[in-house]
Design an enzyme around this catalytic site. Structure first.
Site, PDB file in Angstrom:
ATOM      1  N   ASP A  31       0.876  -1.173   0.000  1.00 30.18           N
ATOM      2  CA  ASP A  31       0.000   0.000   0.000  1.00 30.18           C
ATOM      3  C   ASP A  31       0.911   1.219   0.000  1.00 30.18           C
ATOM      4  O   ASP A  31       1.624   1.485   0.978  1.00 30.18           O
ATOM      5  CB  ASP A  31      -0.887  -0.012   1.250  1.00 30.18           C
TER       6      ASP A  31
ATOM      7  N   TYR B 157      -7.838  15.456  -7.338  1.00 31.88           N
ATOM      8  CA  TYR B 157      -6.945  14.836  -8.334  1.00 31.88           C
ATOM      9  C   TYR B 157      -6.034  15.893  -8.953  1.00 31.88           C
ATOM     10  O   TYR B 157      -4.830  15.701  -9.060  1.00 31.88           O
ATOM     11  CB  TYR B 157      -7.794  14.139  -9.404  1.00 31.88           C
TER      12      TYR B 157
ATOM     13  N   LYS C 209      -1.922  15.860  -8.627  1.00 29.61           N
ATOM     14  CA  LYS C 209      -1.100  15.648  -9.822  1.00 29.61           C
ATOM     15  C   LYS C 209      -0.221  16.861 -10.105  1.00 29.61           C
ATOM     16  O   LYS C 209       0.892  16.725 -10.632  1.00 29.61           O
ATOM     17  CB  LYS C 209      -1.989  15.283 -11.018  1.00 29.61           C
TER      18      LYS C 209
ATOM     19  N   ILE D 121      -6.085   7.262 -21.000  1.00 34.44           N
ATOM     20  CA  ILE D 121      -5.491   6.040 -21.545  1.00 34.44           C
ATOM     21  C   ILE D 121      -6.430   4.890 -21.176  1.00 34.44           C
ATOM     22  O   ILE D 121      -6.997   4.875 -20.076  1.00 34.44           O
ATOM     23  CB  ILE D 121      -4.097   5.758 -20.926  1.00 34.44           C
ATOM     24  N   LYS D 122      -6.562   3.932 -22.066  1.00 34.63           N
ATOM     25  CA  LYS D 122      -7.537   2.853 -21.862  1.00 34.63           C
ATOM     26  C   LYS D 122      -7.090   1.905 -20.745  1.00 34.63           C
ATOM     27  O   LYS D 122      -6.316   0.977 -20.979  1.00 34.63           O
ATOM     28  CB  LYS D 122      -7.711   2.072 -23.173  1.00 34.63           C
ATOM     29  N   THR D 123      -7.527   2.197 -19.524  1.00 36.36           N
ATOM     30  CA  THR D 123      -7.268   1.340 -18.360  1.00 36.36           C
ATOM     31  C   THR D 123      -8.520   1.384 -17.476  1.00 36.36           C
ATOM     32  O   THR D 123      -9.410   2.214 -17.695  1.00 36.36           O
ATOM     33  CB  THR D 123      -6.068   1.840 -17.514  1.00 36.36           C
ATOM     34  N   PRO D 124      -8.568   0.552 -16.425  1.00 35.43           N
ATOM     35  CA  PRO D 124      -9.750   0.554 -15.554  1.00 35.43           C
ATOM     36  C   PRO D 124     -10.023   1.894 -14.864  1.00 35.43           C
ATOM     37  O   PRO D 124     -11.130   2.120 -14.364  1.00 35.43           O
ATOM     38  CB  PRO D 124      -9.427  -0.533 -14.529  1.00 35.43           C
TER      39      PRO D 124
HETATM   40  N1  LIG Z   1      -5.390   5.821 -17.450  1.00 33.00           N
HETATM   41  C1  LIG Z   1      -5.473   7.124 -17.548  1.00 33.00           C
HETATM   42  O1  LIG Z   1      -6.313   7.653 -18.283  1.00 33.00           O
HETATM   43  C2  LIG Z   1      -4.520   8.011 -16.779  1.00 33.00           C
HETATM   44  C3  LIG Z   1      -4.355   9.336 -17.210  1.00 33.00           C
HETATM   45  C4  LIG Z   1      -3.480  10.160 -16.504  1.00 33.00           C
HETATM   46  C5  LIG Z   1      -2.775   9.675 -15.424  1.00 33.00           C
HETATM   47  N2  LIG Z   1      -2.967   8.386 -15.033  1.00 33.00           N
HETATM   48  C6  LIG Z   1      -2.215   7.932 -13.869  1.00 33.00           C
HETATM   49  O2  LIG Z   1      -1.537   6.736 -14.179  1.00 33.00           O
HETATM   50  C7  LIG Z   1      -1.371   5.948 -12.997  1.00 33.00           C
HETATM   51  C8  LIG Z   1      -1.857   4.540 -13.258  1.00 33.00           C
HETATM   52  O3  LIG Z   1      -3.226   4.606 -13.587  1.00 33.00           O
HETATM   53  P1  LIG Z   1      -4.010   3.447 -14.362  1.00 33.00           P
HETATM   54  O4  LIG Z   1      -4.774   4.092 -15.431  1.00 33.00           O
HETATM   55  O5  LIG Z   1      -3.111   2.327 -14.676  1.00 33.00           O
HETATM   56  O6  LIG Z   1      -5.024   3.061 -13.198  1.00 33.00           O
HETATM   57  P2  LIG Z   1      -5.610   1.632 -12.769  1.00 33.00           P
HETATM   58  O7  LIG Z   1      -6.740   1.938 -11.870  1.00 33.00           O
HETATM   59  O8  LIG Z   1      -5.835   0.790 -13.980  1.00 33.00           O
HETATM   60  O9  LIG Z   1      -4.405   0.983 -11.960  1.00 33.00           O
HETATM   61  C9  LIG Z   1      -3.959   1.536 -10.755  1.00 33.00           C
HETATM   62  C10 LIG Z   1      -3.296   0.459  -9.938  1.00 33.00           C
HETATM   63  O10 LIG Z   1      -2.907   1.053  -8.689  1.00 33.00           O
HETATM   64  C11 LIG Z   1      -3.258   0.156  -7.647  1.00 33.00           C
HETATM   65  N3  LIG Z   1      -3.456   0.896  -6.417  1.00 33.00           N
HETATM   66  C12 LIG Z   1      -4.514   1.656  -6.038  1.00 33.00           C
HETATM   67  N4  LIG Z   1      -4.331   2.132  -4.806  1.00 33.00           N
HETATM   68  C13 LIG Z   1      -3.127   1.673  -4.377  1.00 33.00           C
HETATM   69  C14 LIG Z   1      -2.377   1.813  -3.174  1.00 33.00           C
HETATM   70  N5  LIG Z   1      -2.849   2.526  -2.137  1.00 33.00           N
HETATM   71  N6  LIG Z   1      -1.165   1.208  -3.101  1.00 33.00           N
HETATM   72  C15 LIG Z   1      -0.694   0.468  -4.137  1.00 33.00           C
HETATM   73  N7  LIG Z   1      -1.369   0.283  -5.291  1.00 33.00           N
HETATM   74  C16 LIG Z   1      -2.565   0.884  -5.404  1.00 33.00           C
HETATM   75  C17 LIG Z   1      -4.512  -0.545  -8.133  1.00 33.00           C
HETATM   76  O11 LIG Z   1      -4.711  -1.785  -7.449  1.00 33.00           O
HETATM   77  C18 LIG Z   1      -4.217  -0.716  -9.623  1.00 33.00           C
HETATM   78  O12 LIG Z   1      -3.558  -1.942  -9.901  1.00 33.00           O
HETATM   79  C19 LIG Z   1      -2.142   6.685 -11.882  1.00 33.00           C
HETATM   80  O13 LIG Z   1      -1.238   7.447 -11.111  1.00 33.00           O
HETATM   81  C20 LIG Z   1      -3.078   7.587 -12.664  1.00 33.00           C
HETATM   82  O14 LIG Z   1      -3.464   8.733 -11.938  1.00 33.00           O
HETATM   83  C21 LIG Z   1      -3.809   7.539 -15.683  1.00 33.00           C
END
Ligand SMILES: NC(=O)c1ccc[n+]([C@@H]2O[C@H](COP(=O)([O-])OP(=O)(O)OC[C@H]3O[C@@H](n4cnc5c(N)ncnc54)[C@H](O)[C@@H]3O)[C@@H](O)[C@H]2O)c1
Length: 264
Positions: A69, A162, A166, A197-200
């Site tokens: 964590d 957020y 950031k 970006i295409k993620t959860p």
């Molecule tokens: N996907 C996007 O559109 C996007 C855009 C800009 C920035 N980001 C940034 O990219 C990073 C990754 O995002 P993503 O899209 O892969 O998100 P995601 O939700 O797909 O994955 C995030 C991961 O972080 C883990 N997580 C959450 N809380 C946690 C904690 N307290 N300790 C350890 N792990 C933890 C989750 O279990 C998950 O595996 C983040 O910092 C997000 O803010 C994502």
């Protein structure tokens, strides 16, 4: 028989937080396929264990998994030492774990939401840099890569917590870069700023579109000149460059992966 790793990050040792899914997973594959050992950490232990097993099946002995964590300082202290012991050092720290938090407006935000987002998105990065630095120095040339967002450079309604975290990631990255440079540690520090970006992490936007993913993506791409959302590898390739010694003269910088959005 010993094999010598080849690739753009051959011999590097990387710790990637939030690696069970999304961007962190893509970074794990990218760095391992390019010759690095990777310590994959997440609150989702089963997720990083499964990823490590898949990576090790393709690149034997390259991946390790840890429950972590990132908001917990004791967990950082433990995971960094375990990763250093397993990999034989630490030369790349990717502070990737992050959450979107709840969509809240000025008068409806809660201190609980605000603090949760601060703890996971920015306090984690301070803790990571603090606990990893002595090992990064010992394994230099080293690289810290902090995952911020376009939301750290431009604001949007309903995203106060957020946006604030950031933006803090963006500036803290520069402080670390300047301290490391002043001390001649040969540890670089840069931030990466993706747009959608295409993620959860985009699931709440799909829910807002009534579960219609195509509709959600159409809405999200309206402000993006390249007219699409990104793929995890679009970010992972930038991380690969920053992790490698190809970026040896790059520190204190920010890298937008945004399809042209902030050029407007
Ligand atoms: N996907 C996007 O559109 C996007 C855009 C800009 C920035 N980001 C940034 O990219 C990073 C990754 O995002 P993503 O899209 O892969 O998100 P995601 O939700 O797909 O994955 C995030 C991961 O972080 C883990 N997580 C959450 N809380 C946690 C904690 N307290 N300790 C350890 N792990 C933890 C989750 O279990 C998950 O595996 C983040 O910092 C997000 O803010 C994502």
């Amino acid at each position: 028989m010993t094999t010598t790793a080849t690739g753009r990050v051959a011999g590097k040792k990387a710790l990637i937080t939030g690696a069970a899914g999304g961007l962190g997973q893509a970074m794990g594959w990218m760095l391992a396929r390019q010759g690095a050992k990777v310590a994959l950490t997440d609150v989702d232990l089963a997720g990083v264990q499964a990823l490590a097993a898949a990576i090790n099946a393709e690149v034997p002995g390259s991946a390790f998994a840890y429950a972590h964590d990132v908001a917990d300082e004791a967990a950082w202290a433990y995971v960094v030492e375990a990763a250093v012991a397993d990999m034989g050092g630490l030369s790349i720290l990717v502070n990737n774990a992050g959450i979107g938090g709840d969509l809240k407006f000025v008068e409806t935000d809660t201190i609980e939401n605000w603090r949760r987002v601060q703890a996971i998105n920015i306090e984690s990065i301070m803790l990571g840099c603090k606990h990893a630095m002595k090992h990064l120095r010992a394994s230099a040339p080293s690289s810290i890569i902090n995952i911020s967002s376009v939301a750290g450079l431009a604001a949007a309604p309903g995203m106060g917590a957020y946006n604030a975290t950031k933006a803090a990631v963006w500036m803290y990255t520069k402080t670390v870069a300047l301290e490391a440079a002043k001390m001649d540690w040969n540890v670089r520090s840069n931030s990466v700023h993706p747009v959608f970006i295409k993620t959860p992490i985009l699931d709440p936007f799909i829910a807002m579109a009534g579960g219609d993913e195509a509709k959600a993506h159409e809405r999200l791409t309206r402000g993006i000149p390249l007219k699409r959302i990104g793929e995890p590898d679009d970010v992972a390739y930038c991380v690969l460059y920053l992790a490698s010694d190809e970026s040896k003269f790059v520190t204190g910088s920010e890298f937008k992966i945004d399809g042209g959005m902030l050029a407007q």
